[in-house]
Design a protein around this motif. Structure first.
Motif, PDB file in Angstrom:
ATOM      1  N   UNK A 173       0.805  -1.212   0.000  1.00  0.00           N
ATOM      2  CA  UNK A 173       0.000   0.000   0.000  1.00  0.00           C
ATOM      3  C   UNK A 173       0.841   1.266   0.000  1.00  0.00           C
ATOM      4  N   UNK A 174       2.035   1.212   0.604  1.00  0.00           N
ATOM      5  CA  UNK A 174       2.911   2.384   0.627  1.00  0.00           C
ATOM      6  C   UNK A 174       3.452   2.710  -0.768  1.00  0.00           C
ATOM      7  N   UNK A 175       3.524   1.688  -1.631  1.00  0.00           N
ATOM      8  CA  UNK A 175       4.127   1.876  -2.954  1.00  0.00           C
ATOM      9  C   UNK A 175       3.083   2.164  -4.031  1.00  0.00           C
ATOM     10  N   UNK A 176       1.818   2.085  -3.685  1.00  0.00           N
ATOM     11  CA  UNK A 176       0.774   2.206  -4.702  1.00  0.00           C
ATOM     12  C   UNK A 176       0.691   3.641  -5.217  1.00  0.00           C
ATOM     13  N   UNK A 177       0.716   3.780  -6.541  1.00  0.00           N
ATOM     14  CA  UNK A 177       0.597   5.088  -7.183  1.00  0.00           C
ATOM     15  C   UNK A 177      -0.654   5.094  -8.056  1.00  0.00           C
ATOM     16  N   UNK A 178      -1.418   6.148  -7.944  1.00  0.00           N
ATOM     17  CA  UNK A 178      -2.568   6.342  -8.823  1.00  0.00           C
ATOM     18  C   UNK A 178      -2.388   7.631  -9.595  1.00  0.00           C
ATOM     19  N   UNK A 179      -3.451   8.067 -10.250  1.00  0.00           N
ATOM     20  CA  UNK A 179      -3.391   9.355 -10.949  1.00  0.00           C
ATOM     21  C   UNK A 179      -3.628  10.464  -9.931  1.00  0.00           C
ATOM     22  N   UNK A 180      -2.620  10.665  -9.086  1.00  0.00           N
ATOM     23  CA  UNK A 180      -2.723  11.642  -8.010  1.00  0.00           C
ATOM     24  C   UNK A 180      -1.387  12.353  -7.818  1.00  0.00           C
ATOM     25  N   UNK A 181      -1.305  13.165  -6.783  1.00  0.00           N
ATOM     26  CA  UNK A 181      -0.123  13.982  -6.558  1.00  0.00           C
ATOM     27  C   UNK A 181       1.118  13.135  -6.284  1.00  0.00           C
ATOM     28  N   UNK A 182       0.938  11.920  -5.776  1.00  0.00           N
ATOM     29  CA  UNK A 182       2.092  11.050  -5.515  1.00  0.00           C
ATOM     30  C   UNK A 182       2.785  10.649  -6.819  1.00  0.00           C
ATOM     31  N   UNK A 183       1.992  10.254  -7.803  1.00  0.00           N
ATOM     32  CA  UNK A 183       2.558   9.903  -9.109  1.00  0.00           C
ATOM     33  C   UNK A 183       3.161  11.131  -9.781  1.00  0.00           C
ATOM     34  N   UNK A 184       2.442  12.261  -9.746  1.00  0.00           N
ATOM     35  CA  UNK A 184       2.924  13.466 -10.408  1.00  0.00           C
ATOM     36  C   UNK A 184       4.235  13.946  -9.781  1.00  0.00           C
ATOM     37  N   UNK A 185       4.329  13.888  -8.454  1.00  0.00           N
ATOM     38  CA  UNK A 185       5.539  14.334  -7.770  1.00  0.00           C
ATOM     39  C   UNK A 185       6.729  13.442  -8.104  1.00  0.00           C
ATOM     40  N   UNK A 186       6.508  12.127  -8.084  1.00  0.00           N
ATOM     41  CA  UNK A 186       7.589  11.191  -8.378  1.00  0.00           C
ATOM     42  C   UNK A 186       8.061  11.336  -9.825  1.00  0.00           C
ATOM     43  N   UNK A 187       7.108  11.429 -10.749  1.00  0.00           N
ATOM     44  CA  UNK A 187       7.461  11.548 -12.157  1.00  0.00           C
ATOM     45  C   UNK A 187       8.151  12.875 -12.444  1.00  0.00           C
ATOM     46  N   UNK A 188       7.641  13.952 -11.856  1.00  0.00           N
ATOM     47  CA  UNK A 188       8.261  15.262 -12.076  1.00  0.00           C
ATOM     48  C   UNK A 188       9.691  15.288 -11.543  1.00  0.00           C
ATOM     49  N   UNK A 189       9.883  14.778 -10.310  1.00  0.00           N
ATOM     50  CA  UNK A 189      11.216  14.793  -9.710  1.00  0.00           C
ATOM     51  C   UNK A 189      12.190  13.941 -10.507  1.00  0.00           C
ATOM     52  N   UNK A 190      11.724  12.788 -11.028  1.00  0.00           N
ATOM     53  CA  UNK A 190      12.624  11.903 -11.750  1.00  0.00           C
ATOM     54  C   UNK A 190      12.874  12.316 -13.185  1.00  0.00           C
TER      55      UNK A 190
END
Length: 371
Positions: free
Chosen positions: A248-265
């Motif tokens: 559950x800690x690793x789950x990414x959806x179409x939300x700010x968690x995915x956007x933040x990770x993708x933007x940073x990387x």
């Protein structure tokens, strides 16, 4: 003539525009990270995802761009890249993101990040890569800049001061949460987070020291960035799995968690780093470092507007001292280069002729010996 002049102005403006874009990208990354933390994303999971996205973007680019000029990997190079991933990503990013969570302030962490030149100077002294020449203006400026920057960090850490509300009034007029502001962290958390941010600067300084040696024997910037991301992703993932094994800690959806990770990387690591490398090649490290304080201004404005983050006078005064110390260290470094050029022996035309004659004589003798 006017066209040539206009072309020269545009050419001179390109590095300036590039560095402003780089600092804007990094500033936006700090906001994305803070939004992901506010959404409940785990610090270590966020740090692990950034090099994953960065490696996925950079590996194909490095393969296509540098496949013909890339030297073979040696044990020494691989060890250096492993250490770069450890100090530059795993330790540095975990410390900074955790510091952001504890202080609840992107502005504090960003301001403290400008201590990196002073931390690099201290690490270089401890590893004997640099000597402190206190009798020369360059050594005095670097020492004074280091002390001033550390003093600014202490002021920012231990002194809060009154809140500066003009940005709140400007950006949050009529917003329901503007009057309440963000919850303020405990004093102990703020101090601990500040010291973690300072420790992150020293980790970053060690990474710079190690990478400077790696580049000398493996001069492929895209490949280095890609491999550092690969090692950083592997290390960060192993560290996170030792603490959180729940999917559950690793789950990414179409939300700010995915956007933040993708933007940073992808954007911050994959796009901004090559742009910064281009500026390094064009203008040198001192020119690039001069734009570092811009991120403090950008983040302070963005944090107040987007995150409704309170800006206190202690943060401003500490940031001013840190930036002043930064420029003192940069001035000392530039002065040191001038001193080295002045102290270097200059060859006269006669010396050059004698040197050429000596090389020809040696070559002639070697040919006779071979015959």
């Amino acid at each position: 003539m006017g066209i040539v002049g206009a072309g020269g102005v545009l050419e001179a403006a390109r590095p300036v525009a590039a560095m402003v874009v780089v600092e804007l990208v990094f500033s936006a990354m700090q906001i994305f990270i803070k939004l992901a933390l506010d959404d409940g994303m785990d610090v270590r999971v966020l740090v692990a995802y950034r090099p994953m996205f960065g490696a996925a973007f950079l590996c194909p680019v490095a393969f296509l761009v540098e496949r013909k000029k890339r030297p073979p990997l040696t044990v020494k190079v691989v060890t250096g890249l492993f250490l770069c991933g450890l100090f530059g990503i795993t330790m540095n990013q975990n410390l900074l993101v955790l510091a952001m969570k504890l202080t609840n302030s992107t502005t504090i962490v960003t301001a403290l990040s400008n201590l990196t030149p002073q931390a690099t100077f201290i690490v270089a002294i401890l590893t004997r890569m640099e000597t402190l020449k206190l009798r020369k203006p360059s050594g005095q400026a670097k020492l004074a800049g280091t002390l001033v920057g550390l003093g600014g960090a202490m002021l920012l850490t231990f002194y809060k001061g009154p809140e500066m509300r003009f940005l709140h009034r400007l950006a949050h007029t009529g917003m329901s949460h503007a009057s309440g502001g963000r919850p303020q962290p405990a004093v102990g958390s703020r101090i601990l987070g500040s010291f973690l941010a300072i420790a992150g600067c020293f980790s970053y300084a060690i990474w710079l020291t190690v990478q400077a040696k790696v580049v000398q024997v493996y001069p492929c910037h895209y490949s280095i960035a890609a491999l550092v991301c690969v090692f950083g992703a592997a290390q960060s993932t192993l560290l996170t799995l030792c603490i959180h094994r729940d999917a559950g800690h690793w789950r990414l959806g179409l939300n700010i968690r995915l956007y933040s990770s993708a933007y940073a990387g992808i954007v911050a690591s994959g796009c901004a780093f090559p742009l910064m490398s281009w500026c390094l090649q064009k203008k040198g490290p001192l020119y690039v470092a001069m734009f570092g304080p811009l991120i403090v201004v950008f983040v302070a404005v963005m944090s107040s507007v987007v995150l409704n983050e309170a800006l206190h006078i202690g943060i401003v005064l500490g940031a001013v001292l840190i930036v002043a110390g930064l420029y003192m260290v940069l001035w000392g470094k530039a002065k040191e280069e001038d001193e080295q050029e002045a102290d270097a022996p200059k060859l006269t035309d006669k010396d050059d002729e004698l040197g050429t004659f000596h090389r020809l004589t040696v070559k002639h003798n070697e040919e006779n010996t071979t015959l």
